[in-house]
Write a protein that holds these residues in place. Structure first.
Motif, short mmCIF file in Angstrom:
data_model
loop_
_atom_site.label_atom_id
_atom_site.label_comp_id
_atom_site.label_asym_id
_atom_site.label_seq_id
_atom_site.Cartn_x
_atom_site.Cartn_y
_atom_site.Cartn_z
N LEU A 294 42.71 47.60 40.59
CA LEU A 294 43.80 46.95 41.31
C LEU A 294 43.55 46.80 42.80
O LEU A 294 43.94 45.81 43.41
N ASP A 295 42.90 47.79 43.42
CA ASP A 295 42.75 47.74 44.87
C ASP A 295 41.39 47.22 45.30
O ASP A 295 41.06 47.23 46.48
N ARG A 296 40.61 46.75 44.33
CA ARG A 296 39.31 46.17 44.71
C ARG A 296 39.52 44.76 45.25
O ARG A 296 40.42 44.04 44.81
N SER B 22 43.12 41.39 47.41
CA SER B 22 42.74 42.35 46.37
C SER B 22 43.30 41.88 45.03
O SER B 22 44.09 40.93 44.96
N THR C 125 56.29 45.47 41.87
CA THR C 125 55.49 46.66 41.56
C THR C 125 55.47 46.91 40.06
O THR C 125 54.43 47.17 39.45
N ARG D 21 45.40 43.42 43.20
CA ARG D 21 46.85 43.64 43.19
C ARG D 21 47.58 42.50 43.90
O ARG D 21 48.57 41.95 43.39
N GLU D 22 47.07 42.11 45.06
CA GLU D 22 47.72 41.03 45.82
C GLU D 22 47.68 39.71 45.07
O GLU D 22 48.61 38.93 45.12
#
Lengths: 286, 364
Positions: free
Chosen positions: B127-129, B91, B111, B93-94
């Motif tokens: 962020l979580d896509r 994702s 974070t 974020r990752e």
């Protein structure tokens, strides 16, 4: 693009005949698997596409619940050969994929290994029978005859070139920048391989593994030579399905064939999403 | 904070010399653009700085320390690739957190920084896509974020904007510049787009065929190109270069361009050219400096391109081509007619016709 109508007709005739050639035997096998003995044996008067009295007798038969119609009693049931096939094909695939992927990665990234790719493809250039006799002698010396590991090992060796070449093509197609980016951010080479390269290669791994599995799964010759009784695989067992009274037990063979077709189909469906991407991997890049 | 010094840096691939004896010092906090056509050695230079390539000879020093033997993971540089190099199985974020995690940063710190950089680069909403489905523009923004989040002292960007669309490129130019202002890294920016180099860089290093041709501020390079390659490469269209001969009359030196006319030289160039009477020379002038008033040079007008704010006039004389750029409010000359124009004295540059090197202006 508009084509001439005669050409279109010709095209469809060709397509339909190709489909028929590949589908008719399969459909015939499925039909036969559900026919009672009277409908598939030589005694059966006329052959029909649709079983007139559909029955599961053939399946019961190969698993040892002999029905009244089939007078012969089976020496062994199909359970053990199915297990043997599953175990050896899976383990052989594991060996080929592990070694093939590692070799392909090293060769693709570091260009080491010289003639290894050609040496590997050469394994496929001569008929398996040419090497099987020495292999039999070696395996027997090592005590690997009629042993699941012995069969898995030779499966791994024989399919290694496929695993290697498929994976090498996929690694060659993967943009190197992705690994460089991770390296520059402080990753070790091993971590990059495990965390970045392998996950991104999932579609490639899936389609290569399926291909290798099907090769192992459908082998007859090697299993015939290297197994005797305990670890006979489905094809070997299938060949033994005959009796002096009824000759070839076609119904039982067809039933076993239907069962044998199931694992590759299940695997294919399970990884279908990956499979399509794996086959079109080159088009992944922008 | 880091100063980068390249000393006699060279790279050969077999018989091919990708980079020849490069000497360049990039000051701490400087924005240096490596500019040149494809295959000029700019990406090779960049890859050597990052540690992806090992130089054939020469040294690279970060703050005076030779880093040739330091593996790339340990050099502390950030690298943005032309084709993003995003980990598509993760994702957004990752991806942002990846480098921090690889370096073993504590979870709370990760974070915090991911949040800060997502805000800075306007990525918070996605962020979580999964990164796989993002547009090219967002991918490159994410790639920049993923490198910047490590706060590298040296930030290397290899044609980061050549795949994104034109409108987004303009946005990113100013964002990159402000990013650098905020963190004060030393930036090395490889590009073949002179607009990017001119607008963002503190200094530009122009390269061709593995050689460093000129280093200077954007205006310096535009105004005083070191040779005819730089003169033609910088500017759109590039500088006009015509073959001529130096003529000395009384005390004044001028350049005669056969069949086209003559141009007077400014005092500083006159002084430099004083003893070269009669020798061949190449004269250069910017198309933008051509003036329609006055006399001096006459050429035939070919194509007249009106592109809004300005007009590009193609000029020709017996196989010699030149261009003039006129403001839109000046009436353009008539096509297929001879046109007489002047070049102001201070717009004239002279080049050696053999070596292509600029003839340096000299004071009295």
């Amino acid at each position: 693009m508009q084509r001439a109508i005669p050409f279109e007709i010709f095209r469809y005739v060709v397509i339909l005949s190709l489909v028929a050639i590949s589908l008719v035997p399969t459909l015939w096998m499925i039909s036969m698997a559900f026919k009672p003995i009277a409908e598939w044996s030589a005694a059966g008067a006329d052959l029909t596409w649709w079983p007139r009295n559909p029955t599961l007798d053939n399946f019961r038969f190969i698993f040892g619940q002999s029905s009244t119609d089939l007078i012969v009693a089976l020496e062994r049931t199909a359970g053990r050969p199915i297990f043997a096939s599953l175990l050896t094909a899976t383990f052989g695939t594991l060996i080929a994929m592990t070694a093939g992927t590692a070799a392909a990665y090293g060769l693709s990234r570091f260009g080491q290994g010289g003639n290894l790719p050609l040496a590997l493809i050469q394994l496929r250039l001569f008929p398996p029978m040419a090497v099987m006799i020495p292999v039999m002698i070696m395996w027997s010396f090592l005590g690997l005859i009629d042993n699941w590991f012995g069969l898995s090992l030779i499966y791994g060796i024989v399919t290694l070139p496929f695993a290697f070449w498929l994976m090498k093509t996929f690694f060659d197609d993967m943009p190197r920048e992705i690994e460089d980016a991770a390296l520059v951010e402080g990753c070790t080479r091993w971590r990059v391989f495990v965390r970045i390269t392998l996950p991104m290669m999932r579609p490639a791994l899936a389609s290569s593994a399926l291909f290798v599995f099907i090769l192992n799964w459908s082998d007859y010759l090697i299993a015939l030579l290297l197994t005797t009784r305990d670890w006979a695989t489905i094809p070997v067992y299938m060949a033994s399905l005959s009796s002096s009274m009824t000759g070839q037990l076609y119904g039982a063979k067809a039933a076993l064939g239907v069962i044998a077709a199931v694992p590759p189909i299940i695997m294919g469906i399970a990884i279908q999403k990956h499979l399509v991407r794996g086959l079109t991997f080159g088009a992944l890049k922008e | 904070m880091s100063e980068i010094a390249l000393e006699n840096l060279g790279k050969t691939f077999g018989d091919f010399t990708a980079l020849a004896d490069m000497n360049l010092t990039i000051a701490n906090g400087e924005f240096m653009a490596l500019l040149g056509p494809s295959g000029c050695g700019k990406s090779t230079t960049m890859n050597i700085i990052a540690g992806m390539l090992r130089p054939s000879h020469g040294a690279i020093r970060f703050n005076g320390q030779d880093v040739v033997d330091v593996p790339m993971a340990k050099r502390g540089v950030g690298f943005v690739f032309q084709n993003y190099a995003i980990f598509t199985h993760m994702s957004v974020r990752e991806n942002l957190a990846y480098g921090l995690r690889a370096q073993g940063a504590p979870g709370a710190e990760i974070t915090k920084r991911v949040k800060a950089f997502a805000e800075l680069l306007q990525l918070e909403t996605m962020l979580d896509r999964p990164a796989a489905g993002l547009s090219v523009n967002i991918l490159q923004r994410l790639a920049i974020g993923r490198s910047a989040i490590l706060k590298p002292a040296i930030f290397l960007l290899d044609e980061p904007l050549s795949n994104v669309d034109a409108a987004f490129r303009a946005v990113m130019r100013s964002e990159l510049k402000s990013l650098q202002g905020q963190f004060g890294q030393t930036m090395v920016y490889v590009t073949h787009d002179q607009l990017e180099a001119m607008t963002m860089a503190d200094r530009i290093a122009v390269m061709d065929h593995g050689k460093l041709l000129q280093v200077g501020t954007p205006l310096d390079i535009y105004n005083n190109p070191a040779d005819t390659f730089v003169a033609r490469f910088i500017g759109a269209p590039g500088m006009n270069i015509l073959d001529g001969r130096l003529i000395q009359k009384d005390d004044a030196v001028s350049v005669e361009v056969p069949g086209i006319g003559s141009v007077d030289l400014p005092p500083a160039l006159q002084f430099a050219a004083r003893d070269l009477n009669g020798s061949d020379v190449q004269i250069g002038f910017r198309p933008e400096q051509v003036s329609a008033t006055g006399s001096g040079l006459t050429m035939r007008v070919g194509l007249v391109e009106r592109i809004g704010a300005r007009t590009i006039v193609h000029l020709e004389h017996e196989g010699i081509a030149a261009k003039a750029v006129l403001p839109a409010d000046v009436a353009p000359p008539v096509a297929r007619k001879d046109w007489t124009f002047t070049v102001p004295e201070d717009g004239v540059r002279l080049f050696d016709p053999v070596t292509g090197q600029a003839l340096k202006a000299r004071a009295h």
